[in-house]
Design an enzyme around this catalytic site. Sequence first.
Site, PDB file in Angstrom:
ATOM      1  N   CYS A   4       0.838  -1.208   0.000  1.00 18.63           N
ATOM      2  CA  CYS A   4       0.000   0.000   0.000  1.00 18.63           C
ATOM      3  C   CYS A   4       0.867   1.249   0.000  1.00 18.63           C
ATOM      4  O   CYS A   4       0.530   2.254  -0.616  1.00 18.63           O
ATOM      5  CB  CYS A   4      -0.922   0.019   1.209  1.00 18.63           C
ATOM      6  SG  CYS A   4      -2.221  -1.213   1.157  1.00 18.63           S
ATOM      7  N   CYS A  39      14.287   8.521  -6.437  1.00 20.52           N
ATOM      8  CA  CYS A  39      12.853   8.209  -6.338  1.00 20.52           C
ATOM      9  C   CYS A  39      12.382   8.648  -4.965  1.00 20.52           C
ATOM     10  O   CYS A  39      12.847   9.657  -4.449  1.00 20.52           O
ATOM     11  CB  CYS A  39      12.597   6.733  -6.600  1.00 20.52           C
ATOM     12  SG  CYS A  39      13.378   5.626  -5.425  1.00 20.52           S
TER      13      CYS A  39
END
Lengths: 81, 503
Positions: B304, B461
């Site tokens: 998630c 990232c």
Amino acid sequence: MRVTVRLFARLRDVAGASELTREVAPGATVGAVWAQLTREFPDFAAYERSISSAVNADYARMDREVRDGDEIAFLPPVSGG
Amino acid sequence: MATRILIPTPLRPYTDKQDAVDAEGRTVGELLENLTQKHAGLKAHLFNEQGKLRSFVNVYVNDEDIRYLQKEQTPVAPGDTISIIPSVAGGVDRVSGERVSGTFSGSAVAEKVPDTLPQLTNDEIKRYSRHLIMPEVGVEGQRKLKASKVLCIGAGGLGSPVAMYLTAAGVGTLGLVDFDVVDFSNLQRQILHGTPDVGRTKLASARDRLQALNPEITIKTYETALSSENALKLFQPYDVIVDGTDNFPTRYLVNDACVLLGKPNAYGSIFRFEGQASVFGAKNGPCYRCLYPEPPPPGLVPSCAEGGVLGVLPGIIGTIQAMETIKLILGIGEPLVGRFLIFDALRMKFRELKLQKDPDCPVCGTHPTVTKLIDYDQFCGVHPAAPEPLESTTVQASPLDISAVDLKARLDRGDDLLIVDVREPQEYQINRIPGSVLIPLGDVPKRYNELDPNQEVVVQCKMGGRSAKAADFLRSVGFKRVLNLTGGILAWIDKVDPTQPKY
């Protein structure tokens, strides 16, 4: 013969569709349908060992033969909680 | 001719300690009538005030449940064996979720002798009145709930609705396993926790919330990571285990421990807009490994945190897990045994796969190879993270990495660096390093030729995982100097630019 392929979770994202219709060779197995999709979507390959599959909503193994009009589902595992 | 009736241990005090009694009759009803004439003490245990067989008493004729035959009118022939199977009282609670003759018996816990079930107080009768007036629950069902013990693994997205509904429903003992701390990013879905709870342990927050919801029940909290060392001992006292974890090693661990202990696993899992639910580990039902014998390689399936999840989704899947748990405890309805439910929130569709127990399953098959808990991190190819160095200056940094502080220094010095952000566009909208260009990881193989392979490149990232892959790729296609930003944009914000939001 024609089969319907249903894709879930990441496979749906990779293919950009949740449902595909594909021509497959007579006598094709679930594994052959998967291999055909993997040629079309090379990113599928990474999922090969961890997906489960179903034919007409019945859990099925990769060696299961498919018939004209079958609906074949490929489900990668998900782990979110 | 007499037919033999097998008497379970809890009822033997009423049959002069005999484990089998012969009785006369042509049907099950006649046999039981004859049996209770011989042993009058049994009557109250087998029949209710209306003379009907109590719901927690299952009767089998040669291993067939009479509810799927002709109930009490089921004929018996000489030589048949009749078994009476109530629940085992006391500490030996059994929610076997047993499947009989291809049909789920719905027996579950739950077949407890009513004398041993706890009584309801007047306050509880008021609280649970909407349950009590339904024949499927009734006072006896509510007492079963009060006697039951459910262990919920995880107090997060799935664990929140599971714990709250089971607490509200009056499950007598609710155990919670978690070791996490409430974070702002949890609040969009983890409704156990509120804004003032941020920074508290999830268990402390959950205990307050649940105890306020229902002070009648016992909450047990286990602030620990579930492991192969503690799982069996933790699970042992519980009737049903609810899998609300968020990672594969723990899911396989929960599955295997449930199978080894014979406890049902109310399973749920979520991803973005999709959810799955099933009941695994029920007796004669399939387990998670029948569906997924092998875990995916690490990093393939996003969590998630990586993939995102719509906040309502765990609410839907978690409440399904809670509902299945209650059905198992009460022994009502048709549980999700041998059925794998898939929910698609965007299309608002539920699908169901039929799932058989796999005779070759390594855990629940006929010749299991996994007979004790294993190392699940190793099984799933996950290597526990190495402890972070206290000070980045004390360790020799890899020449392929660059820290946020060093990057800032080089930018300030005017070095000619190209920063490539390999996150997704929606992440780039939240925060970014000024001057960076966005090429999502999945697009790098198609778009790397937009970049100059002779220029020095810093890839970045959120936390450094995806950019490490991008760096490997760029080096493999001939980029001369590629550095990976350690810790990603989050480290940049921590060390260089705390004005930007984190996610």
